[in-house]
Design a protein around this motif. Structure first.
Motif, mmCIF file in Angstrom:
data_model
loop_
_atom_site.group_PDB
_atom_site.id
_atom_site.type_symbol
_atom_site.label_atom_id
_atom_site.label_comp_id
_atom_site.label_asym_id
_atom_site.label_seq_id
_atom_site.Cartn_x
_atom_site.Cartn_y
_atom_site.Cartn_z
ATOM 1 N N THR A 11 0.847 -1.194 0.000
ATOM 2 C CA THR A 11 0.000 0.000 0.000
ATOM 3 C C THR A 11 0.886 1.249 0.000
ATOM 4 O O THR A 11 2.035 1.204 0.431
ATOM 5 C CB THR A 11 -0.932 0.029 1.218
ATOM 6 N N CYS A 35 -1.134 -0.424 -4.528
ATOM 7 C CA CYS A 35 -2.248 0.517 -4.494
ATOM 8 C C CYS A 35 -1.823 1.819 -3.828
ATOM 9 O O CYS A 35 -0.834 1.877 -3.091
ATOM 10 C CB CYS A 35 -3.459 -0.080 -3.773
ATOM 11 N N ASP A 36 -2.574 2.864 -4.108
ATOM 12 C CA ASP A 36 -2.337 4.185 -3.538
ATOM 13 C C ASP A 36 -3.627 4.984 -3.722
ATOM 14 O O ASP A 36 -4.420 4.689 -4.624
ATOM 15 C CB ASP A 36 -1.175 4.888 -4.254
ATOM 16 N N ASN A 37 -3.834 6.003 -2.883
ATOM 17 C CA ASN A 37 -5.025 6.841 -3.110
ATOM 18 C C ASN A 37 -4.699 8.104 -3.904
ATOM 19 O O ASN A 37 -5.594 8.888 -4.222
ATOM 20 C CB ASN A 37 -5.723 7.188 -1.792
ATOM 21 N N CYS A 62 -0.361 0.211 -10.379
ATOM 22 C CA CYS A 62 -0.719 0.776 -9.084
ATOM 23 C C CYS A 62 -2.194 1.182 -9.112
ATOM 24 O O CYS A 62 -2.572 2.163 -9.751
ATOM 25 C CB CYS A 62 0.165 1.977 -8.751
ATOM 26 N N GLU A 63 -2.998 0.437 -8.416
ATOM 27 C CA GLU A 63 -4.447 0.636 -8.405
ATOM 28 C C GLU A 63 -4.838 1.764 -7.458
ATOM 29 O O GLU A 63 -4.265 1.901 -6.368
ATOM 30 C CB GLU A 63 -5.114 -0.667 -7.959
ATOM 31 N N VAL A 65 -6.940 3.086 -4.731
ATOM 32 C CA VAL A 65 -7.785 2.524 -3.680
ATOM 33 C C VAL A 65 -7.781 3.474 -2.484
ATOM 34 O O VAL A 65 -6.719 3.971 -2.088
ATOM 35 C CB VAL A 65 -7.279 1.131 -3.221
ATOM 36 N N LEU A 76 -10.111 -5.395 -2.231
ATOM 37 C CA LEU A 76 -8.693 -5.476 -2.593
ATOM 38 C C LEU A 76 -8.079 -6.777 -2.072
ATOM 39 O O LEU A 76 -7.408 -7.512 -2.812
ATOM 40 C CB LEU A 76 -7.950 -4.265 -2.019
#
Length: 333
Positions: A11, A35-37, A62-63, A65, A76
């Motif tokens: 993350t 993942c990352d926001n 890199c999704e 999320v 996830l």
């Protein structure tokens, strides 16, 4: 070592540490899910730049999320089914936490609780998560040891990181899954965060601007190069605490260079590397700042046979090479 092909969830993978860790794990043969926001705490194009430069060459997508959303976290984990979780997503920044505490509640507390709950349900072999030297507060009992008191943080950021450690310990104790917190000390290097002093100082110096120096430059920091941080993360991830009766398989490690440097001495080293004399604007000490960070890394050395040791000048030299190229192609506001 983490077994080849093992699914590893990273993350905060568009962040500074996360992008390097994800890249390293992929090179080691792990099946990395990232993942990352992609929040806008600092310019988002830097995060996308890391993804393109460090993740894409290894086929890592890199999704986007939002970990503060429990449903997104659940989905996830259900997709990835991670054997290892390296949780590096967080809202960073000591001073920013004074004016924007709500961002830290969501990213550092709610999101972390969601990660813990997902680990309870999906049972990865090991959860490794980012803590911080900020948990030590204004302690002058140097060097800082993991056994020291950490119940008096002087910033809200530090308080959220201490809360992470306490929450992780409780989940580890109750549900028996191994979890390890890493207390990072002033991480620097290429692709770093522009809000960090080393980055903003170098950029301002190259552009002929004065740099703000707090507390007359007397503060001391344990600067830790990114490659050393990554080495510690991957070694620790591969060696979880042993699950035993009546003992929580949870622990914490300092990850620092064990060589604190006075800010004025740091500036002198930066001047030498950058080749520019700094113009300094001295300012009072800021709320939330601490006089000293200094890691005792003997526990880490004993557990994984490694402790950070990259010299400041070597690390700054690598950073400077990257920064000059980056500044030619990008403007960081």
């Amino acid at each position: 070592m983490i077994p080849a092909g093992a699914p590893v969830l990273v993350t905060g993978a568009a962040g500074f540490i996360g992008s390097f860790v994800a890249s390293r794990l992929a090179r080691m043969g792990a099946a990395v899910a990232a993942c990352d926001n992609f929040n806008d705490y600092y310019p988002v194009h830097l995060k996308h730049g890391r993804v393109q430069a460090l993740l894409a060459p290894h086929g890592i997508r890199c999704e986007a999320v939002e970990l503060a959303d429990a449903l997104q976290v659940d989905r996830l984990f259900d997709r990835v089914r991670p054997a290892y979780v390296v949780h590096l997503a967080a809202q960073a920044g000591v001073r920013y936490s004074i004016e924007h505490p709500a961002a830290y509640v969501q990213s550092n507390l709610v999101a972390f609780a969601n990660i813990l709950e997902a680990c309870r349900r999906f049972r990865p072999r090991h959860l490794v998560y980012a803590s911080s030297s900020s948990v030590y507060g204004a302690s002058e009992n140097a060097p800082f040891r993991e056994s020291d008191r950490t119940d008096e943080p002087v910033s809200f950021y530090g308080a959220t990181k201490k809360a992470n450690e306490v929450l992780a310990h409780s989940y580890s104790h109750l549900f028996g899954f191994p979890a390890t917190g890493l207390r990072f000390f002033t991480v620097y290097g290429p692709w770093g965060r522009p809000d960090m002093a080393y980055f903003s100082f170098a950029q301002k110096m190259l552009e002929g601007e004065a740099i703000p120096v707090f507390a007359q430059g007397a503060l001391e920091r344990d600067f830790t190069y990114i490659d050393d941080i990554v080495e510690a993360v991957v070694r620790v991830a591969a060696k979880p605490a042993v699950v035993a009766a009546n003992v929580a398989p949870h622990t914490v490690f300092n990850v620092g260079n064990h060589q604190p440097v006075r800010v004025l001495d740091f500036i002198a080293a930066l001047e030498e590397v950058v080749g520019v004399k700094a113009r300094i604007a001295f300012l009072p000490m800021q709320p939330g700042d601490v006089p000293l960070t200094y890691a005792d890394t003997s526990k880490l050395q004993e557990w994984v046979g490694f402790a950070p040791a990259t010299s400041l000048r070597e690390g700054l030299g690598r950073f400077r090479e990257w920064l000059v190229t980056w500044m030619v192609h990008n403007k960081i506001d």
